[in-house]
Design a protein around this motif. Structure first.
Motif, short mmCIF file in Angstrom:
data_model
loop_
_atom_site.label_atom_id
_atom_site.label_comp_id
_atom_site.label_asym_id
_atom_site.label_seq_id
_atom_site.Cartn_x
_atom_site.Cartn_y
_atom_site.Cartn_z
N VAL A 1 47.60 -19.68 -31.10
CA VAL A 1 47.31 -18.63 -30.12
C VAL A 1 47.69 -19.08 -28.72
N ASP A 2 47.41 -20.35 -28.38
CA ASP A 2 47.72 -20.86 -27.05
C ASP A 2 49.21 -20.78 -26.76
N GLU A 3 50.04 -21.09 -27.76
CA GLU A 3 51.49 -21.00 -27.57
C GLU A 3 51.95 -19.55 -27.52
N ALA A 4 51.48 -18.74 -28.46
CA ALA A 4 51.95 -17.36 -28.57
C ALA A 4 51.56 -16.52 -27.36
N ARG A 5 50.40 -16.83 -26.78
CA ARG A 5 49.91 -16.03 -25.67
C ARG A 5 50.91 -15.96 -24.51
N ASP B 1 43.41 -12.34 -27.68
CA ASP B 1 43.63 -13.54 -28.48
C ASP B 1 43.29 -13.33 -29.95
N ASP B 2 42.23 -12.55 -30.22
CA ASP B 2 41.86 -12.35 -31.63
C ASP B 2 42.91 -11.52 -32.36
N GLN B 3 43.63 -10.67 -31.65
CA GLN B 3 44.71 -9.91 -32.27
C GLN B 3 45.92 -10.80 -32.54
N PHE C 1 49.20 -0.45 -30.84
CA PHE C 1 50.22 -0.93 -29.90
C PHE C 1 49.92 -2.36 -29.44
N GLU C 2 48.64 -2.70 -29.32
CA GLU C 2 48.27 -4.07 -28.96
C GLU C 2 48.63 -5.03 -30.09
N TYR C 3 48.39 -4.63 -31.31
CA TYR C 3 48.80 -5.46 -32.45
C TYR C 3 50.32 -5.54 -32.54
#
Length: 370
Positions: free
Chosen positions: A225-229, A325-327, A204-206
């Motif tokens: 990652v910075d934008e998507a977060r 973030d790693d996901q 579910f996290e992925y």
């Protein structure tokens, strides 16, 4: 300079989890900056994400040692292959079946990564059979048949039996409202229940990471990652919303079919007759549901659409969780590769990774560097 005007789906990175997932934040209107519905979709798998672009399917999976393994394949959509991609409803029914098969196949790929890693850690030789061999295809077919039978039995036959047991047989609409309520309860209960398993919660996290990545692309910002977060994890064009549309639409379609059965055959349906007639129109329901889901994605910024898709977004609160973030990084690798873009994140191509396990050598981090 021009100030950055965030997408209506953007949530500040420092916001609390509750704020991130409120519909007011996710669906806030900003006419100057709208996200655009683009022809790409995905699915969460075991420790990874599958992304599907126009003619490419890419699955990225994180191994226990932190490496990202990427499987790529060229795929021509069935609708285009059959020449029915412009035929409404029919293309939806075909796309639904196609996505079920692709979904199971990519889940098997991610499960294979986990199995090979476990064997390697235990000092056992990894299996080296190709996923395209007939044994794997037979296993996939058996899994698909079993999954379909189980799903049909639990989500279609059981609600009919429960509705008949309540005695709600006086009217077709009344009967199917009861059956629909049972079906919805089973669906929500199932999603809520499996979400308490640690492994499923990771999936579910992925799932949330997949949505954030697609939102990032749709907003036209850098795929980082910075934008998507900062984007929300609830997407209007999600398979969870599709299931909700199927459940709600089936109530009314089944009621029409049941009424027509009585008019044609002159007697009320038995349980098995009702089940058979309902199954016969299931492809129609899935096709219409697909069209409605696509329409909601294209018209997501319309006030009426924003109101109508709220139940689907609420349901996604169960099937998506806030990713780490790693996901998100894994999801973005899958998305970039599917789009044919280079990525600064190093990854191991599937075939090389399998060969490295077979030869018991350490695979140097590979991939495209930007």
């Amino acid at each position: 300079g021009v100030a950055y005007n965030p997408s209506p789906f953007f949530v500040p990175a420092g916001a609390s989890d509750a704020r991130r997932t409120t519909l007011q934040e996710i669906m806030a209107v900003s006419e100057a900056r709208q996200t655009e519905d683009l022809p790409i979709g995905g699915q969460a798998v075991i420790e990874g994400v599958m992304m599907r672009a126009e003619n490419r399917i890419v699955t990225a999976v994180r191994t226990p040692d932190g490496q990202i393994v990427v499987h790529e394949e060229v795929h021509e959509p069935w609708n285009r292959r059959l020449g029915v991609h412009r035929v409404p409803v029919l293309r939806g029914a075909i796309a639904f079946l196609e996505m079920m098969i692709i979904g199971l196949r990519t889940l098997n790929l991610s499960a294979d990564v986990a199995m090979q890693c476990e064997r390697y850690e235990r000092g056992l030789a990894p299996t080296v059979e190709s996923p395209s061999q007939w044994k794997d295809r037979a296993a996939l077919a058996a899994t698909l048949v079993f999954s379909l039978c189980l799903g049909v039995g639990v989500f279609f036959f059981l609600p009919l039996a429960a509705a008949q047991a309540t005695g709600a047989t006086k009217g077709a609409l009344q009967f199917n409202l009861v059956a629909g309520a049972v079906r919805m309860t089973i669906l929500i209960g199932y999603m809520w229940g499996i979400g308490h398993w640690s492994d499923i919660r990771r999936v579910f996290e992925y799932h949330g990471a997949e949505h954030k990545s697609i939102f990032t692309m749709e907003a036209g910002v850098d795929l980082t990652v910075d934008e998507a977060r900062g984007f929300g994890r609830l997407h209007p064009r999600c398979g969870t919303s599709f299931l909700l549309i199927v459940v709600l639409l089936s109530i009314f379609v089944f009621a029409v079919v049941d009424t027509a059965f009585v008019d044609v055959f002159g007697h009320a349906q038995s349980l098995l007759e009702r089940f058979a007639t309902h199954m016969s129109v299931l492809p129609l329901i899935s096709g219409i549901s697909f069209e409605l889901l696509k329409l909601s994605g294209r018209k997501r910024n319309h006030p009426v659409t924003r109101f109508l898709i709220k139940p689907g977004l609420w349901l996604q609160r169960i099937t998506t969780k806030e990713p780490a973030d790693d996901q998100i990084e894994v999801a973005l690798v899958a998305l970039r590769v599917a789009l044919g873009q280079e990525t600064a994140v190093k990854y191991a191509p599937w075939d090389q990774w399998r060969r490295s396990l077979a030869s018991e050598t350490t695979l140097p981090a590979a991939g495209n560097l930007s």
